[in-house]
Design an enzyme around this catalytic site. Structure first.
Site, PDB file in Angstrom:
ATOM      1  N   GLU A  96      -8.128  60.296 -15.218  1.00 57.55           N
ATOM      2  CA  GLU A  96      -9.173  60.538 -16.478  1.00 57.55           C
ATOM      3  C   GLU A  96     -10.516  60.503 -16.249  1.00 57.55           C
ATOM      4  O   GLU A  96     -10.814  59.369 -15.452  1.00 57.55           O
ATOM      5  CB  GLU A  96      -8.500  59.805 -17.694  1.00 57.55           C
ATOM      6  N   CYS A 109     -18.138  59.200 -17.180  1.00 60.40           N
ATOM      7  CA  CYS A 109     -17.368  58.031 -16.542  1.00 60.40           C
ATOM      8  C   CYS A 109     -16.371  58.664 -15.881  1.00 60.40           C
ATOM      9  O   CYS A 109     -15.400  59.303 -16.300  1.00 60.40           O
ATOM     10  CB  CYS A 109     -17.097  57.444 -17.729  1.00 60.40           C
ATOM     11  N   CYS A 116      -4.853  51.096 -11.017  1.00 64.29           N
ATOM     12  CA  CYS A 116      -5.746  50.038 -10.478  1.00 64.29           C
ATOM     13  C   CYS A 116      -4.790  48.617 -10.195  1.00 64.29           C
ATOM     14  O   CYS A 116      -4.056  48.490 -10.649  1.00 64.29           O
ATOM     15  CB  CYS A 116      -6.769  49.529 -11.461  1.00 64.29           C
ATOM     16  N   CYS A 120      -6.626  43.162 -14.772  1.00 68.43           N
ATOM     17  CA  CYS A 120      -7.306  42.564 -15.566  1.00 68.43           C
ATOM     18  C   CYS A 120      -6.384  42.755 -16.974  1.00 68.43           C
ATOM     19  O   CYS A 120      -5.778  43.682 -17.208  1.00 68.43           O
ATOM     20  CB  CYS A 120      -8.667  43.034 -15.987  1.00 68.43           C
ATOM     21  N   CYS A 123      -6.745  45.368 -20.039  1.00 73.23           N
ATOM     22  CA  CYS A 123      -7.333  46.756 -19.675  1.00 73.23           C
ATOM     23  C   CYS A 123      -5.999  47.585 -19.512  1.00 73.23           C
ATOM     24  O   CYS A 123      -4.845  47.087 -18.708  1.00 73.23           O
ATOM     25  CB  CYS A 123      -7.974  46.743 -18.387  1.00 73.23           C
ATOM     26  N   GLU A 162     -10.761  50.311  -9.506  1.00 73.00           N
ATOM     27  CA  GLU A 162     -11.726  49.443  -9.010  1.00 73.00           C
ATOM     28  C   GLU A 162     -12.382  50.324  -7.821  1.00 73.00           C
ATOM     29  O   GLU A 162     -11.920  50.471  -6.664  1.00 73.00           O
ATOM     30  CB  GLU A 162     -11.487  47.972  -8.323  1.00 73.00           C
ATOM     31  N   SER A 215     -18.556  43.366 -13.379  1.00 78.73           N
ATOM     32  CA  SER A 215     -17.919  42.994 -14.547  1.00 78.73           C
ATOM     33  C   SER A 215     -17.382  41.543 -14.491  1.00 78.73           C
ATOM     34  O   SER A 215     -16.664  40.930 -13.662  1.00 78.73           O
ATOM     35  CB  SER A 215     -16.182  43.734 -14.526  1.00 78.73           C
ATOM     36  N   CYS A 334     -13.631  52.095 -23.425  1.00 73.58           N
ATOM     37  CA  CYS A 334     -13.843  51.162 -22.098  1.00 73.58           C
ATOM     38  C   CYS A 334     -11.970  50.485 -22.218  1.00 73.58           C
ATOM     39  O   CYS A 334     -11.790  49.772 -23.378  1.00 73.58           O
ATOM     40  CB  CYS A 334     -14.640  49.879 -22.298  1.00 73.58           C
TER      41      CYS A 334
HETATM   42 FE1  SF4 Z   1      -9.130  47.729 -13.030  1.00 77.79          FE
HETATM   43 FE2  SF4 Z   1     -11.245  47.937 -14.213  1.00 77.79          FE
HETATM   44 FE3  SF4 Z   1      -9.035  47.764 -15.714  1.00 77.79          FE
HETATM   45 FE4  SF4 Z   1      -9.810  45.596 -14.296  1.00 77.79          FE
HETATM   46  S1  SF4 Z   1     -10.917  46.409 -15.875  1.00 77.79           S
HETATM   47  S2  SF4 Z   1      -7.674  46.503 -14.223  1.00 77.79           S
HETATM   48  S3  SF4 Z   1     -10.972  46.487 -12.405  1.00 77.79           S
HETATM   49  S4  SF4 Z   1      -9.846  49.562 -14.295  1.00 77.79           S
END
Ligand code: SF4
Length: 345
Positions: A96, A109, A116, A120, A123, A162, A215, A334
């Protein structure tokens, strides 16, 4: 749209020179091709009208421009638009991108990976696991295929993935975005966001001039390791050391992203500890409202706590912004991106 063959989009000028040499074509053809792809934005080799008929014929046997439209588009009531693209070899995977208009700014973005590996805890992308890296062509296609492409003012690598876990493809994409033969953009218009993959960050600082966003999300290593597991492999302490050694005074902006969680990392003492750890760095801090995802065991920080946190950082002379949430009604904010193809839901 012709996407049969290998994509020309994503090729640097040097690569195009090698390509035309392999076909016995004059070297200047490479610059002409770059111009048609990145400047004139044609969709077919047949439309590269200043190339000889023979050159077009030879190229078309194995190559295509490779720009592919998004497969889905959802628009938020606030004007944010989320695009879904098919990605990965053989298809079947989705990534996306989010278009965010804001006054005279228009930011896209973009994603760098399918899913990923960083995991995290807050997320949605991290939850879906990792399916592969995007190619440079797939990264640039997000920029080039959307209807607002010509009016974009900024690119942020803050979508899925990432970026520095896919550093080769991402740095090549940035090189093409900023090259004279490519988009010709100032690197100030591009922000690379990372959890701090230290060796690759060192490389990004050397090889590009783009803005860097780290981050951080926590004031100390112990808490950060719970929220951002990458802390264990790439401690923030090392990242900060690396950043301290770099000269950020030449218009290159360094920022830190800090998502606020109620009662976890949003107390005044957390703000003081963060300020202490960032001391001496010429940086901006972005405070990000958390958008709750199921089973994360985390709650959004109340507005008053966010403002109190910001106040502490401002008093410590860190320019600090509380980000506005955009596109929440279409899961474009986000931390909410996660391969969604609406027809599959
Ligand atoms: Fe990956 Fe960024 Fe989500 Fe962390 S915040 S899991 S680095 S996409």
């Amino acid at each position: 749209m012709n996407t049969t063959g290998k994509p020309l989009i994503g090729q640097t000028l040097d690569e195009l020179k090698q390509l035309v040499a392999a076909y016995g074509l004059p070297t200047f053809t490479a610059k002409q091709i770059a111009d048609w792809i990145y400047r004139k934005r044609v969709l077919h080799i047949a439309d590269m009208t200043n190339l000889s008929a023979r050159a077009r014929e030879l190229l078309s046997q194995q190559w295509c421009v490779g720009v592919a439209e998004p497969v889905e588009r959802r628009q938020s009531k606030d004007g944010t638009v989320k695009y879904l693209f098919e990605a990965g070899e053989g298809g079947g995977h989705y990534i996306e991108s989010v278009y965010i208009p804001d006054g005279d700014r228009a930011t896209l973005c973009i994603s760098s990976q399918i899913g990923c590996q960083m995991g995290c805890t807050f997320c949605a992308t991290g939850r879906q696991g990792y399916k592969g890296n995007l190619t440079t062509a797939e990264i640039l296609n997000q920029v080039q295929s959307i209807e607002q492409s010509d009016s974009l003012t900024n690119i942020v690598f803050m979508g899925m993935g990432e970026p520095l876990n896919n550093a080769d493809a991402v740095l090549k994409a940035i090189a093409i975005m900023t090259a004279d033969y490519g988009y010709g953009w100032s690197p100030k218009r591009i922000t690379l966001s990372t959890v701090g993959i230290t060796p690759q960050l060192a490389r990004a600082l050397d090889e590009s001039q783009c803005q860097i966003a780290v981050s951080i999300h926590a004031p100390n290593a112990a808490l950060r390791a719970q929220l951002v597991p990458a802390e264990k492999a790439y401690p923030m302490h090392d990242t900060l050391e690396l950043l301290r050694r770099h000269d950020f005074s030449h218009q290159r902006r360094l920022s830190f992203e800090y998502t606020l969680f109620d009662g976890v990392n949003d107390r005044k003492e957390d703000a003081l500890e963060l300020a202490h750890n960032l001391q001496g760095l010429d940086c901006h801090i972005n405070l990000i409202p958390f958008h709750a995802i199921p089973d994360a065991g985390l709650r959004p920080s109340p507005r008053a706590a966010m403002e109190a946190f910001q106040e502490v950082l401002n008093q410590k002379r860190f320019p600090t912004t509380i980000r506005r949430s955009r596109g929440q009604d279409i899961e474009a904010a986000c931390g909410l991106l996660s391969k969604i193809k609406q027809t599959q839901l």
